[in-house]
Design a protein around this motif. Sequence first.
Motif: not given
Length: 271
Positions: A214-227
Amino acid sequence: MHNDTYLNELESKSIYIIREAYWEYKNNLGTLWSMGKDSTAMVHLIRKAFLGRVPIPVIHIDTTFKFKQIYGFRDKYTKEWDLKLIVARNDTALTEVMSPEKGRFNCCNALKTEALKQVIKKENFKALFVAIRRDEHAIRAKERYFSPRDKEFKWDYQNQPLELWAEHYKSEDGSDTHFRIHPLLHWQEIDIWRYIKREKLPVINLYFSRNGRRYRSIGCACCCQPIESQANTLNKIIKEIQASRVPERSGRTQDKEKEYMMQKLRSLGYM
């Protein structure tokens, strides 16, 4: 069991700050809304402060690289909550094909910081609500509730004023100064999730585990990784955060999340 009085105290302090800011800047005041959990909670607090309405413009800084779920969420609740939405983009930078491939710092500065500067000038905002919290990032711990920016929108993090209210700043700063106002500064990540649960607030489904991530912090899709996570309900997210020692923004892969890079961006006007 969590003490509900604690959430009431957090809420009351935030609503007080929101009303103080509105009293000072209501004709030149806006709020930033990223559609993340924090800014959605802030919009809800503004609605509570004004009996179910949001009497100021709501601004989405759109890089065009956001998760598609963000755009659907934005459109749904803009209509449902009767928000006056302003979508701000740096069209010049986008025309020049600005993207993360040109460097994370360059991309964030062009598509976020510069887009923010442009909308502030265009709409003549003197103050903006921003949903940052002190516990999110070391540089944000240096912030104040009413935080002045100079005419170039720069933040002097080495010369922060005392923790005073808007009247003091308004009487002493020049007309070129504008303010970032932070109603959630005293909240923590777990407080936000407990408040979302109590208030039955909507959140984007990216926050909930799917196939063990899941994502703990979201923003631009290209710069976020799920945990890695099995937390697919609010109760499980709260329990996970209680047990975790991993920083909230650890899934942000870009250079800007390094403390010195975030400090440099924020000194230039970043959120």
